[in-house]
Design an enzyme around this catalytic site. Sequence first.
Site, PDB file in Angstrom:
ATOM      1  N   ARG A  38     -37.054 -25.668  18.599  1.00 18.87           N
ATOM      2  CA  ARG A  38     -37.678 -24.572  19.170  1.00 18.87           C
ATOM      3  C   ARG A  38     -39.221 -24.768  19.003  1.00 18.87           C
ATOM      4  NH1 ARG A  38     -33.703 -19.509  17.550  1.00 18.87           N
ATOM      5  NH2 ARG A  38     -32.397 -19.679  19.322  1.00 18.87           N
ATOM      6  N   LYS A 199     -13.566 -18.207  19.116  1.00 18.17           N
ATOM      7  CA  LYS A 199     -12.900 -16.888  19.336  1.00 18.17           C
ATOM      8  C   LYS A 199     -13.160 -16.248  20.875  1.00 18.17           C
ATOM      9  CE  LYS A 199     -12.817 -15.026  14.892  1.00 18.17           C
ATOM     10  NZ  LYS A 199     -13.329 -14.154  13.910  1.00 18.17           N
ATOM     11  N   GLY A 356     -25.972 -22.385  20.174  1.00 16.72           N
ATOM     12  CA  GLY A 356     -26.260 -23.034  19.097  1.00 16.72           C
ATOM     13  C   GLY A 356     -25.332 -24.204  18.877  1.00 16.72           C
ATOM     14  N   GLY A 379     -27.787 -15.941  21.446  1.00 19.09           N
ATOM     15  CA  GLY A 379     -27.633 -14.747  21.988  1.00 19.09           C
ATOM     16  C   GLY A 379     -28.160 -14.637  23.529  1.00 19.09           C
TER      17      GLY A 379
HETATM   18  C1  3PG Z   1     -32.060 -16.462  17.826  1.00 23.83           C
HETATM   19  O1  3PG Z   1     -32.140 -17.035  16.913  1.00 23.83           O
HETATM   20  O2  3PG Z   1     -31.101 -16.350  18.610  1.00 23.83           O
HETATM   21  C2  3PG Z   1     -33.187 -15.555  18.463  1.00 23.83           C
HETATM   22  O3  3PG Z   1     -34.301 -15.757  17.727  1.00 23.83           O
HETATM   23  C3  3PG Z   1     -32.884 -14.049  18.400  1.00 23.83           C
HETATM   24  O4  3PG Z   1     -32.629 -13.787  16.893  1.00 23.83           O
HETATM   25  P1  3PG Z   1     -31.851 -12.458  16.690  1.00 23.83           P
HETATM   26  O5  3PG Z   1     -30.414 -12.555  17.065  1.00 23.83           O
HETATM   27  O6  3PG Z   1     -32.024 -12.281  15.291  1.00 23.83           O
HETATM   28  O7  3PG Z   1     -32.303 -11.527  17.499  1.00 23.83           O
HETATM   29 MG    MG Z   2     -28.863 -14.723  17.232  1.00 29.59          MG
END
Ligand code: 3PG
Ligand code: MG
Length: 398
Positions: A38, A199, A356, A379
């Site tokens: 990142r 899931k 991820g 997310g």
């Molecule tokens: C992540 O790591 O997916 C982003 O930085 C967002 O983090 P968060 O899910 O804690 O908002």
């Molecule tokens: Mg996250």
Amino acid sequence: MTAFKTLDDLTDLSGKRVLLRVDLNVPVKDGKVTDTTRIERVAPTIMELSTKGARVILLAHFGRPKGEAVPSMSLAPIAGVVEDVLDHRVHFAADCIGDPAAKAVNEMVDGDVLLLENTRFHSGEEKNDPDFVVQLAKNGDFFVNDAFSAAHRAHASTEGLAHHLPAYAGRTMQAELLALEKGLGNPARPVVAIVGGAKVSTKIDLLKNLVNQVDALVIGGGMANTFIAARGIDVGKSLCEHDLAATAREIEAAAAASGCAIVLPMDGVVAREFKAGADNETVAIDAIPADAMMLDVGPKSIDAINAWITKADTLVWNGPLGAFEIPPFDAATVSAAIHAAARTREGLLVSVAGGGDTVSALNHADVTDDFTYVSTAGGAFLEWMEGKPLPGVDVLKT
Ligand code: 3PG
Ligand code: MG
């Protein structure tokens, strides 16, 4: 594609303070950053601004401190890592607003880079509190957002600031939006999606959206078992959300209605233990032994998936096909990844992947650089695949 202002629109920057939102939410183990991807992704934006003479002020969150100054979630140790990646000095201020921030910003000269402490140490960040936004905005003349992976959050530093300062997409955000547009926005067809992972429950909205967007949906990983079981097939001890059988059938019906092929495994690699090198056998999908669990899709399924990849002009991928972290159950994921990478290299496929686990899986297959685009967003990438608006992106639209 919707228009965004980019760094191309920011030319005369000497003496200007740029608040640059980056995602420094990097994995840390025993106090060490274990993956700097990142940071590497935002480095070009930081250095372009610095080279253009701007005073670059980095805003970022780390972890979920919930409005408290939690020492273990300080960005202070990350400043040094950013410095190493940039090969450029990075100053640090112990607060993102107030005197510490103002003092550090006042001391900057053109080209300097300053990292401010975790924005989530203030509750105003996640609340997108207007007063907090004003406090942040005081330190900048421009706002640049290069944190696509935090763009699903309508927070002060991801959304609020864009209402207060002239707002621009950074280079990574720009590349990401372009890639996503090619992936699902306006894709070359046929479009094939691969969705895997454990899931169904975490990906219901995503699956429901995809069946209306793509020509074929390949379902792998643990979540495939839920679909197989919903078709009345015994999955033995495999991971399975039996309570989601109705949801799985609903998704299959929606796919049939919109002409999207659902590609489920026809064979599987099963084992009695979840560990690397566990004794295993390949069985037809309707012959999973009662005491065994499916840990990867089998060779016939791999052939079918790779045939879909061959047919596709566009591939969107989220989630591994099997338990790729424990070989040999990485075989299907690696095979599909290598095939998609080869098609992409030949110019025959646009391949966009994210999430991820997906990034780890593609790194494991050593093909990340060959994909058209691999997003480091978790997310935010899922919400994009769900077809949901991303507040941090929408606010940048001109
Ligand atoms: C992540 O790591 O997916 C982003 O930085 C967002 O983090 P968060 O899910 O804690 O908002
Ligand atoms: Mg996250």
